[in-house]
Design an enzyme around this catalytic site. Structure first.
Site, PDB file in Angstrom:
ATOM      1  N   GLY A  14       0.733  -1.258  -0.073  1.00 24.60           N
ATOM      2  CA  GLY A  14       0.004   0.161  -0.140  1.00 24.60           C
ATOM      3  C   GLY A  14       0.752   1.336   0.001  1.00 24.60           C
ATOM      4  N   ASP A  41       3.840  -0.549 -13.810  1.00 27.38           N
ATOM      5  CA  ASP A  41       4.296  -1.259 -12.533  1.00 27.38           C
ATOM      6  C   ASP A  41       5.165  -2.731 -13.028  1.00 27.38           C
ATOM      7  OD1 ASP A  41       3.168   0.680 -11.607  1.00 27.38           O
ATOM      8  OD2 ASP A  41       1.781  -0.416 -10.535  1.00 27.38           O
TER       9      ASP A  41
HETATM   10  C1  GLA Z   1      -0.880   2.125 -10.146  1.00 27.32           C
HETATM   11  C2  GLA Z   1      -1.250   1.166 -11.549  1.00 27.32           C
HETATM   12  C3  GLA Z   1      -0.292   1.567 -12.553  1.00 27.32           C
HETATM   13  C4  GLA Z   1      -0.464   3.194 -12.719  1.00 27.32           C
HETATM   14  C5  GLA Z   1      -0.601   3.859 -11.479  1.00 27.32           C
HETATM   15  C6  GLA Z   1      -0.826   5.424 -11.446  1.00 27.32           C
HETATM   16  O1  GLA Z   1       0.419   1.757  -9.737  1.00 27.32           O
HETATM   17  O2  GLA Z   1      -0.817  -0.363 -11.215  1.00 27.32           O
HETATM   18  O3  GLA Z   1      -0.548   0.886 -13.840  1.00 27.32           O
HETATM   19  O4  GLA Z   1      -1.547   3.319 -13.482  1.00 27.32           O
HETATM   20  O5  GLA Z   1      -1.122   3.218 -10.355  1.00 27.32           O
HETATM   21  O6  GLA Z   1       0.175   5.964 -12.375  1.00 27.32           O
END
Ligand code: GLA
Length: 371
Positions: free
Chosen positions: A107, A157
């Site tokens: 988180g 990510d």
């Molecule tokens: C999360 C999501 C990503 C991206 C970010 C905001 O981490 O997993 O794909 O959208 O939020 O930038």
């Protein structure tokens, strides 16, 4: 775990700038970090029974490869989701045992989830000799999150956790999936993450709502500009021309994305030119846009950013990741880090009754095998 035949690791990530742009086909500037998940794997003797153990939580999941469903929530969905998505693209598994442990704070906006998914996908690819390339693994992990976790995330990510390289940030075009590595060296400055240690429960539902608002924006914009496929194809001028037609919340969501894409490109140039002041200014602007236009910040994050504004040794600060809690990322003079942590920790505790967790992360390689 005893007698593991494959051990893999995948890191969490930071993002210098480019938030909520990835699922709009835009630009991002992330990097993999020195916080990671490690997975130990081995085949067991059963044709289809799998056992997964979450070392940190001392919890266990047993399921059958021929029949498994997402649970209401929990780490299990990331893991089963990866198995399911790899099966969808042709993976043939037999029973296996796996155990994982990690130190990416959950988180925190550092993407503990991608680090979990990517370490497992990389490990299964090796254990069962699946022969998938990195992009297949990245996309399977992203889809695990869509289909088993229920968050319609972008690709940033899983991309960062898999493709990361030591001391390099990555400029990714989420439309073409072309990317470039850039050396990351801030001279007398460094990055500092401050974890608010709050994670507001709105995070997952609001994420999908934001995505839907962007898609609504695209549909409306298409009525005037038929060649628009995503907010990536939209300029600020086009938004102005449609100001009377777009509902005001949709307009402000779109404005964030369109201007954030510009900021990522400018920030990458500033980084290359070692213009850290300019980079910092763009980072501040990103925060205020996420706060006011995209509305994904929270009082704790805003407090931290607000308190850095009058410190001339901090060049920029903003919320990082999906929002509603987690970390800020700041550019701060190396020599002032310790005293600033001291100062801000005290005032944050006074204000919210919560302890901050500071992290001076380093940029490391992405997912891979552990010898
Ligand atoms: C999360 C999501 C990503 C991206 C970010 C905001 O981490 O997993 O794909 O959208 O939020 O930038």
């Amino acid at each position: 775990m005893e007698h593991a035949t494959v051990i893999t690791q995948a890191p969490g990530r930071i993002n210098i700038i480019g938030e909520h742009t990835d699922y709009n086909n835009g630009f991002v500037l992330p990097a993999a970090i020195d916080k990671k998940t490690t997975v130990w794997l081995k085949k067991n003797d059963h044709p289809s029974r799998c056992k997964m153990t979450a070392g940190n939580l001392q919890e266990e999941l047993v399921f059958d490869l021929s029949n498994f469903q997402p649970k209401e929530n929990g780490w299990e969905n990331y893991m089963m989701g990866v198995v399911h998505e790899l099966q969808k693209i042709g993976a043939k598994f037999s029973g296996f045992d796996c155990e994982f442990e990690g130190d990416v704070p959950i988180g925190s906006g550092m993407s503990s989830s991608a680090s979990l998914e990517c370490s497992l996908a990389t490990g299964l690819n090796q254990l069962f000799n699946l022969g998938f390339d990195k992009w297949q693994l990245i996309k399977a992990c992203q889809m695990a999150e869509h289909n088993f976790v229920g968050i319609k995330c972008g690709i940033m990510d899983q991309f960062a956790s898999t493709m990361g390289q030591k001391d390099q940030v990555m400029f990714l075009d989420c439309r073409s999936l072309e990317f470039e590595y850039f050396p990351f060296d801030l001279g007398d400055y460094q990055l500092l993450l401050l974890n608010t240690n709050v994670s507001h429960s709105l995070a997952s539902s609001e994420y999908n709502t934001r995505r839907a608002a962007c898609e609504e924006g695209v549909r409306i914009l298409q009525t005037k500009f038929p060649t628009v496929h995503s907010l990536r194809d939209v300029s600020f001028e086009m938004l102005l021309q449609m100001a009377d037609v777009l509902p005001s919340k949709v307009a402000s969501r779109c404005r964030h994305v369109v201007l954030e894409n510009d900021r990522v490109q400018m920030a990458t140039k500033a980084l290359l030119n070692k213009d850290f002041k300019q980079l910092g200014q763009l980072i501040y602007k990103s925060h205020f846009s996420l706060q006011k236009d995209y509305e994904v910040s929270c009082p704790e994050l805003d407090y931290l950013v607000q308190h850095s504004l009058d410190k001339d040794y901090i060049l920029g600060s903003r919320m990082m990741g999906g929002g509603f809690g987690g970390c800020t990322i700041s550019i701060i003079e190396k020599e002032r880090v310790a005293s600033y942590i001291d100062l801000i920790s005290k005032s944050y505790r006074n204000q919210f009754g919560v302890d901050l967790s500071p992290y001076a992360v380093s940029i490391e390689d992405g997912a891979g095998l552990v010898d």
